[in-house]
Design an enzyme around this catalytic site. Structure first.
Site, short mmCIF file in Angstrom:
data_model
loop_
_atom_site.label_atom_id
_atom_site.label_comp_id
_atom_site.label_asym_id
_atom_site.label_seq_id
_atom_site.Cartn_x
_atom_site.Cartn_y
_atom_site.Cartn_z
N ARG A 1 0.82 -1.22 0.00
CA ARG A 1 0.00 0.00 0.00
C ARG A 1 0.85 1.27 0.00
NH1 ARG A 1 -5.15 -1.85 3.73
NH2 ARG A 1 -6.44 -2.41 1.96
N GLY B 1 -8.81 -8.58 0.09
CA GLY B 1 -7.53 -8.47 0.78
C GLY B 1 -6.72 -9.75 0.79
N GLY C 1 -12.06 -4.59 1.08
CA GLY C 1 -13.50 -4.35 1.21
C GLY C 1 -14.03 -3.30 0.24
N LYS D 1 -16.28 -17.61 3.10
CA LYS D 1 -17.73 -17.76 3.25
C LYS D 1 -18.52 -17.37 2.02
CE LYS D 1 -18.00 -16.28 8.04
NZ LYS D 1 -18.42 -15.00 8.59
#
Ligand code: ADP
Ligand code: MG
Length: 422
Positions: free
Chosen positions: A52, A371, A394, A215
């Protein structure tokens, strides 16, 4: 474009770029996402992945070359109390930024301090200011105007290049830019929106998505929003076991979301009824235990024995997915194929990463979001050969879900009466 200004805006419409401003001698505030992972103890913290920070460099170099007087800001982690400060200081980030930019980075200890007001006019060419972690100030996450007002008092031009934080309506992302007429985005946001936009607006077909990760429930919104555009779905990761279980196959002790079985069944039906394709793993890497896997084996069938749990896709699935990916023109990957954090279960994810690199090198488009998927792509060694790896986590998923990102909305200039040109 419709006449109802504002509402129909999407992408970068109505958003100025850093290149649209004359930066010479201007006090330019740049919000970045320098929220990097660290290890070690306070006083001896070490950055473990500086992706980043490196992603912020093009905008910073440009601003410095143009003669801007810079104040930078970022959040880091989730500090709760003043005692958390030593753990969440931006000190190591300031040091790394200085190395990468070849300049002196002066850390302003209180993000709410108006010290920049006095320092900016006397800043030398190879000096820049960095505010300490903006989340040290409680108002940041509350989108409070106090912090925004202090920063606005010394800012001529506001630039947001914190793509990974732009899905949060926080003070330096939302309240602050609304106070400043000269506002726009940096090169990272531009690159992110252009690349993610390619997936949403007319992707080259066939368009394939590789879905995995922890998930099903985390991915439902993205799947629904992109459903009509996607031609082929490849499923892996823990998510695959819910799909296999929904088909009536044994999945042993693997992670299954029982309340998502009917969603999975329905999704398969919807995909197939549209003449599209969904592929599930045909073999698996399994073990006896998640935390202490001792018996690691390959199961050469879609079903998993009762006393085993699936932790990666198997070699046949790897090969099947590679061929599918290389046949596509556009691929979006979100969610690792297995527990890639352990080398024994990383082959599935690394195989997908390699196929995405090959596709991009053959003229296709391959984009990675999420991520952990970005981390898997980096760990695979193929990251720099892909079209784009989102730094957003996100934020990239919310953008693809069709949500409006507060950080982008706050940048739009809605009062101009002519249609924007980009
Ligand atoms: P992203 O951050 O890219 O959106 P997710 O957060 O959805 O991805 O999922 C990443 C996590 O899923 C990883 O930590 C990985 O270990 C885990 N995972 C992948 N496959 C399995 C599996 N078979 N069993 C348990 N966890 C898995
Ligand atoms: Mg994740």
């Amino acid at each position: 474009m419709s006449a109802g200004f504002g509402k129909s805006f999407s992408g970068l419409q109505g958003i100025k770029s850093i290149e649209d401003f004359d930066l010479k001698d201007q006090k330019v505030f740049i919000r970045l996402d320098l929220n990097v992972p660290m290890k070690g103890e306070p006083g001896n913290l070490e950055i473990t992945d500086d992706t980043r920070i490196r992603a912020a460099i093009p905008t910073l170099k440009y601003a410095m070359e143009k003669g801007a007087k810079l104040v930078l800001a970022s959040h880091l982690g989730r500090p709760e109390t003043p005692e958390d400060r030593p753990k969440y200081t931006l000190e190591p980030v300031a040091a790394r930024l200085g190395e990468l930019l070849g300049c002196e980075v002066i850390l302003i200890e209180e993000p709410t301090s108006d010290a920049p007001k006095a320092l900016l006019p006397v800043l030398k060419p190879k000096q820049i200011l960095l505010l300490e972690n903006v989340r040290f100030e409680k108002g940041e996450t509350k989108n409070a105007s106090e912090l925004a007002n202090v920063i606005a008092s010394y800012t001529d031009i506001y630039i947001n290049d914190a793509f990974g934080a732009s899905h949060r309506a926080h003070s330096t992302i939302d309240a602050l830019p609304r106070l400043i007429a000269k506002r726009g985005c940096g090169f990272l946001i531009k690159k992110e929106i252009e690349n993610l936009g390619m997936l949403m607006d007319g992707p080259k077909k066939p368009f394939l998505t590789v879905m995995g990760g922890a998930k099903v429930s985390d991915k439902i919104k993205v799947i629904e929003s992109m459903m009509e555009k996607i031609d082929t779905f490849l499923v892996g990761g823990a998510m695959a076991y819910t799909f296999l279980a929904a088909q009536g196959l044994g999945v042993g002790k693997s992670r299954v979301e029982k309340d998502k079985l009917s969603f999975a069944r329905d999704l398969i039906k919807r995909i197939e009824s549209r003449g599209k394709k969904i592929l599930l793993p045909i073999d698996h890497i399994v073990a006896d235990d998640f935390l202490a896997p001792t018996k690691i084996e390959t199961v050469d069938a879609p079903a998993i024995p009762e006393d085993r749990l699936g932790l990666d896709i198997g070699p046949k699935t790897r090969e099947l997915y590679r061929k599918e990916i290389e046949r596509a023109k556009t691929v979006f990957w979100n969610g690792p194929m297995g527990v890639f954090e352990r080398p024994e279960f990383a082959k599935g994810s690394f195989g997908v990463a390699e196929a995405l690199a090959t596709l991009a090198q053959n003229g296709g488009v391959s984009v990675v979001g999420g991520g952990d998927s970005a981390a898997a792509a980096e760990a695979s060694g193929f990251a720099d050969k892909m079209t784009h790896i989102s730094t957003g986590g996100g934020a990239s998923l919310e953008y693809l879900e069709g949500a409006k990102l507060p950080g982008l909305e706050a940048l739009r200039i809605v009062r101009e009466s002519v249609a924007p040109t980009f």
